[in-house]
Scaffold this active site. Structure first.
Site, mmCIF file in Angstrom:
data_model
loop_
_atom_site.group_PDB
_atom_site.id
_atom_site.type_symbol
_atom_site.label_atom_id
_atom_site.label_comp_id
_atom_site.label_asym_id
_atom_site.label_seq_id
_atom_site.Cartn_x
_atom_site.Cartn_y
_atom_site.Cartn_z
ATOM 1 N N ALA A 9 0.833 -1.201 0.000
ATOM 2 C CA ALA A 9 0.000 0.000 0.000
ATOM 3 C C ALA A 9 0.871 1.256 0.000
ATOM 4 C CB ALA A 9 -0.893 -0.003 1.228
ATOM 5 N N GLU B 279 -1.499 -9.288 -4.116
ATOM 6 C CA GLU B 279 -2.932 -9.403 -4.436
ATOM 7 C C GLU B 279 -3.203 -9.034 -5.897
ATOM 8 O OE1 GLU B 279 -4.137 -7.147 -0.814
ATOM 9 O OE2 GLU B 279 -5.612 -8.764 -0.629
ATOM 10 N N GLU C 150 0.378 -8.350 5.947
ATOM 11 C CA GLU C 150 -0.564 -7.440 6.610
ATOM 12 C C GLU C 150 -0.719 -7.696 8.104
ATOM 13 O OE1 GLU C 150 -0.950 -8.752 3.676
ATOM 14 O OE2 GLU C 150 -1.789 -7.292 2.273
#
Ligand code: NAI
Length: 659
Positions: free
Chosen positions: A63, A105, A125
């Site tokens: 991210a 992902e 994560e």
């Protein structure tokens, strides 16, 4: 079209390149660019297949930190992954560097994956208190065996390219030019029917209930109260039971729930703290001294561990011991540790042989004539250390950096024993030194900036988290340890049993309690420190003699089979000993103490209170530069549960809660 993503079409193969330095984080520009690339390639009849590749040193590594904690601007990552997955053209992810979190992902949304031989792939994560939020928990068990998917999601540990191929996460491995190989691969599959989207497939295997309980149980037992690990296991369990679309909804729900969890805030605090503690503004632009040959004085527990850490990082090591027998023992420890790494599959036998070629031993200091840095790890005794430093002063180049691994001693005094104290600093490693991530870098008054910078450069090379600390008795970590250990001694004399204190700490999230930890490290070290301090101790201050009495009986912990607990026949699990209980009762009686019961809550309140008040004193004295530094030290060196954010963070949260 954003500039972060570009598409180039040659001979029917579209190469979509993500270029968002430094790590191709999945910020808005990248997400929009990927969505646009799907639309463009879907709409272009000349395109037969698509290669998704990243510029720079890595595939998309997760991210965008700048967007962390804020609502995600559309298109969100889950939609981007879905749109790739439902594209009309086959997408091939070409992965190099690290494909982590959102990056993996996105790769799971692609129909095929090719990996560079050195790539690593993972879903880390959990370390931020979260689970993957863009389909990772749903798609992964639809491409690799469920047990492996659960392990990857619950531990957050990345896997290597060859393992990715072996378990089916990657279709091919590239040992040459990834881009060329990926384009060739895309050409090979361009005519095949488009594979079924992962989200519509069944899981790779379906462990029966008993098997799943076993897999889940093993992962959950390591969570020690960390919600994200528990919920990661739940998410995989659901992903296997439900159809893909329903599982995506469950994943999202768990992800949103964890986003609000205070544990995630704590873990994010630690994440940022670990990345900032070692950045000293005053060292900006200061070049470290080059390192190639490093001397290690002493081949005991620490010296051997430090030598292994140095060798593994590619440095040449010269070990100095006081005589041939001690040298042989030290060299044996290094060889054994490397052998254990081979057995655990961490290094190859060839690598071990190569490393040992860069390792020499000597009983004479002459061998250090060309050393760039020397790390002293001899007995914790000021006179011995001073003799060693005097010998180093005579034997080493005047620009060689000299470091001490002392736990408690005054580094200014050690530095004063060489002609040029500006080349001396403290490098305080933790045991086992080749495993533990923490390195306290102790700054004596006269240390030169480039010597300090060399300490931090070494820390980086060794993959350590380096925390600057000022000179005092115990620096940051051991000083706080002494403070809460003393508090625990008070409680034990007042009536809490050592096992009650240890259980309270474990229930809080520590891997072990203070008494078991002392037994493991050896009670003799602390005993020596207490004897050294005895002459300067304030006679009015309460002093608990229980540990001294154990040491007087030769009970030094695990290594002698007994300490606070008993360790029958080499066992590592301590058992309470009536003899220790008698000593405690006698000491209490001698000091006129009426013993009482303690709750686990009171025990932890007292321990945290002691940590925080010592932490505040350390901050006031400038020993630690920030509360974050203290949190990072306690988490990485002393087992403080990471998901609680460290003692200073936990105290702040508690205060806010009360106020
Ligand atoms: P150790 O007793 O296992 O090893 C010390 C080694 O130094 C022995 O092998 C001894 O032969 C050698 N030695 C003694 N005098 C010497 C001399 N003049 N020249 C060359 N070699 C000499 O001790 P350990 O545990 O490795 O501790 C070493 C230092 O590291 C101490 O200052 C200790 O406080 C510090 N330390 C220890 C930690 C631990 O967990 N054990 C953690 C962090 C620091």
């Amino acid at each position: 079209m954003t500039t972060a993503v570009t598409t180039e079409i040659t001979d029917g193969i579209a190469v979509v390149t993500v270029d968002n330095p430094p790590v191709n984080a999945l910020g808005y520009d990248v997400r929009q660019g990927l969505a646009d690339a799907v639309a463009q390639t879907d709409g272009d009849d000349s395109v037969r297949a698509v290669v998704l590749i990243a510029a720079g040193r890595t595939f998309m590594a997760g991210a965008e930190i700048k967007e962390f904690g804020k609502p995600m601007q559309d298109p969100g990552l889950p939609d981007v992954v879905l749109s790739i997955e439902s594209a009309r053209k086959p997408w091939v992810a070409a992965i190099h560097g690290t494909a982590l979190g959102g990056g993996l992902e996105v790769a799971l949304g692609c129909h095929y994956r090719i990996v560079d031989a050195r790539a690593k792939l993972g879903l880390p994560e959990v370390h931020l208190g979260l689970i993957p939020g863009a389909g990772g928990t749903v798609r992964l068990p639809r491409v690799v065996p469920v047990a492996r998917a659960a392990e990857m999601v619950a531990t957050g540990r990345p896997i290597r390219a060859q393992d990715a191929v072996q378990i089916g996460l990657a279709d091919r491995k590239s040992d040459g030019d990834l881009r060329v190989d990926a384009i060739a691969f895309a050409g090979d599959i361009a005519g095949d029917p488009l594979p079924e989207a992962l989200v519509n497939r069944a899981p790779v295997d379906a462990p029966d209930e008993e098997k799943w309980r076993e897999i889940a149980g093993k992962l959950v037992s390591k969570a020690r109260g960390q919600n994200s690990v528990l919920r990661a296991v739940d998410a995989i369990g659901e992903a296997v039971q439900l159809d893909g679309t329903a599982a995506l909804a469950v994943e999202r729900q768990i992800f949103t729930e964890l986003m609000q969890d205070p544990q995630s805030a704590a873990l994010r605090h630690v994440f940022f703290a670990e990345r900032s503690v070692g950045k000293l503004p005053e060292l900006r632009g200061v070049d470290p001294r080059p390192l190639s040959q490093v001397g290690v004085i002493g081949g005991g527990t620490m010296g051997a561990g430090i030598a292994v850490a140095l060798l593994l990082s590619g440095l040449h090591v010269i070990m100095i011991e006081r005589d041939e027998d001690a040298l042989a023992a030290g060299q044996g420890r290094v060889a054994d540790t490397l052998m254990a790494s081979v057995k655990r599959g961490l290094i190859s036998p060839d690598k071990r042989d190569t490393l040992l070629k860069g390792f020499i031993g000597s009983t004479g200091y002459d061998a250090l004539a060309q050393a760039d840095l020397v790390i002293e790890a001899v007995f914790e005794d000021m006179d011995v250390k001073k003799q060693v430093f005097a010998a180093l002063d005579a034997a080493t180049r005047p620009d060689a950096v000299l470091a001490t691994n002392t736990s408690y001693l005054d580094v200014n005094e050690i530095a004063a024993s060489v002609a040029d104290p500006s080349r001396v600093l403290g490098l305080h490693f933790f045991s086992p030194a080749h495993v533990m991530k923490l390195l306290e870098i102790v700054r004596p008054d006269q240390v030169a900036d480039d010597v300090l910078a060399t300490g931090f450069a070494l820390g980086r090379q060794l993959g350590k988290i380096a925390v600057p600390a000022g000179v005092c008795d115990g620096f940051i970590g051991n000083r706080i340890l002494s403070a809460y250990r003393r508090e625990c001694d008070y409680m034990v004399e007042d009536g809490a049993t050592p096992q009650e204190v240890d259980s309270a700490m474990k229930a809080y999230g520590f891997p072990m309690g203070i008494f078991a930890m002392q037994d493991m490290a050896g009670l003799d070290i602390g005993w020596a420190a207490r004897k050294r301090r005895a002459p300067t101790r304030d006679p009015k201050e309460r002093y608990v003699s229980i540990a001294d009495r154990l040491c007087e009986l030769g009970r030094f912990g695990q290594k002698t089979g007994a300490g606070w607990f008993n360790y029958p026949e080499g066992s590592r699990r301590g058992e309470p000993d009536p003899l220790v209980e008698n000593i405690i009762a006698e000491e209490a009686a001698k000091n006129g103490i009426e013993q009482r019961d303690f709750t686990a809550e009171e025990i932890m309140d007292r321990i945290l209170g002691a940590m925080v008040s010592e932490g505040r004193a350390i901050l006031e004295e400038g020993i630690a530069a920030s509360p974050e530094a203290i949190d990072v030290v306690m988490i990485n060196g002393y087992g403080f549960p990471r998901w609680r954010g460290g003692p200073m963070f936990a105290a702040k949260v508690a205060e806010q809660g009360n106020g």
